[in-house]
Scaffold this motif. Structure first.
Motif, short mmCIF file in Angstrom:
data_model
loop_
_atom_site.label_atom_id
_atom_site.label_comp_id
_atom_site.label_asym_id
_atom_site.label_seq_id
_atom_site.Cartn_x
_atom_site.Cartn_y
_atom_site.Cartn_z
N SER A 22 0.85 -1.18 0.00
CA SER A 22 0.00 0.00 0.00
C SER A 22 0.89 1.24 0.00
N THR A 23 0.39 2.29 -0.58
CA THR A 23 1.11 3.56 -0.58
C THR A 23 1.33 4.02 0.86
N ARG A 24 0.36 3.74 1.69
CA ARG A 24 0.44 4.14 3.10
C ARG A 24 1.63 3.47 3.79
N THR A 25 1.86 2.19 3.50
CA THR A 25 2.98 1.46 4.10
C THR A 25 4.31 2.05 3.67
N VAL A 26 4.46 2.28 2.38
CA VAL A 26 5.71 2.84 1.86
C VAL A 26 5.92 4.25 2.41
N ASP A 27 4.86 5.06 2.44
CA ASP A 27 4.97 6.42 2.97
C ASP A 27 5.34 6.42 4.45
N TYR A 28 4.77 5.48 5.21
CA TYR A 28 5.07 5.40 6.63
C TYR A 28 6.56 5.08 6.85
N LEU A 29 7.05 4.06 6.15
CA LEU A 29 8.46 3.69 6.29
C LEU A 29 9.38 4.80 5.80
N ALA A 30 9.03 5.41 4.68
CA ALA A 30 9.85 6.50 4.15
C ALA A 30 9.87 7.67 5.13
N GLY A 31 8.73 7.96 5.75
CA GLY A 31 8.66 9.03 6.74
C GLY A 31 9.52 8.74 7.96
N LEU A 32 9.49 7.48 8.42
CA LEU A 32 10.36 7.09 9.54
C LEU A 32 11.82 7.33 9.19
N LEU A 33 12.17 6.92 7.98
CA LEU A 33 13.57 7.07 7.55
C LEU A 33 13.95 8.54 7.41
N ARG A 34 13.06 9.35 6.82
CA ARG A 34 13.36 10.78 6.69
C ARG A 34 13.57 11.44 8.05
N SER A 35 12.72 11.10 9.01
CA SER A 35 12.85 11.66 10.36
C SER A 35 14.17 11.24 11.00
N HIS A 36 14.53 9.98 10.80
CA HIS A 36 15.78 9.47 11.35
C HIS A 36 16.98 10.18 10.72
N LEU A 37 16.93 10.34 9.40
CA LEU A 37 18.04 11.00 8.71
C LEU A 37 18.19 12.45 9.16
N LYS A 38 17.06 13.10 9.40
CA LYS A 38 17.11 14.48 9.88
C LYS A 38 17.68 14.53 11.30
N ALA A 39 17.29 13.56 12.13
CA ALA A 39 17.77 13.53 13.51
C ALA A 39 19.28 13.29 13.60
N ILE A 40 19.79 12.42 12.71
CA ILE A 40 21.23 12.13 12.76
C ILE A 40 22.03 13.05 11.84
N ARG A 41 21.32 13.97 11.21
CA ARG A 41 21.94 14.95 10.31
C ARG A 41 22.74 14.30 9.19
N SER A 42 22.13 13.28 8.61
CA SER A 42 22.76 12.60 7.48
C SER A 42 22.54 13.45 6.22
#
Length: 118
Positions: A22-42
């Motif tokens: 589902s688009t929702r599943t991919v968006d959820y995982l991508a959002g988790l990753l984006r937040s993580h990347l922002k937090a670690i300043r990647s």
């Protein structure tokens, strides 16, 4: 006769499979990753967060071989392994702890059987 995992005559072969997501599943995982990347300043990743999410889901859902996915997407196998482990850790951090999940199930009047393989 030897069994080698090399393409015939040095020609690479990329194959596709249908992955119902589902688009929702991919968006959820991508959002988790984006937040993580922002937090670690990647600063960046070689693929977008959405593409990384789809690759990780392919590995987890279809037990897709890392070497196959790596070759078809021009990403090193070690990078895919790191992305997979990173995404599993992100999901595990958001999952309810066992004690909380069992209490919730008990409050709903349901029963649980835990089988410990040790």
């Amino acid at each position: 006769m030897t069994n080698k995992n090399e393409p015939a005559e040095g020609v690479s072969l990329v194959y596709q499979c249908k992955l119902n997501l589902s688009t929702r599943t991919v968006d959820y995982l991508a959002g988790l990753l984006r937040s993580h990347l922002k937090a670690i300043r990647s600063p960046w990743r070689s693929l977008s967060a959405g593409r990384i999410a789809v690759l990780v889901l392919a590995m987890l859902r279809h037990d897709q071989r890392l070497r196959d996915l790596a070759g078809g997407n021009d990403v090193p196998e070690s990078t895919l392994r790191r992305w997979r482990d990173e995404m599993i850790n992100l999901l595990a951090a958001r999952a309810p702890r066992l004690g909380r999940a069992l209490r919730k199930i008990t409050r709903q009047g349901r029963e649980v059987v835990l089988i410990d393989g040790t």
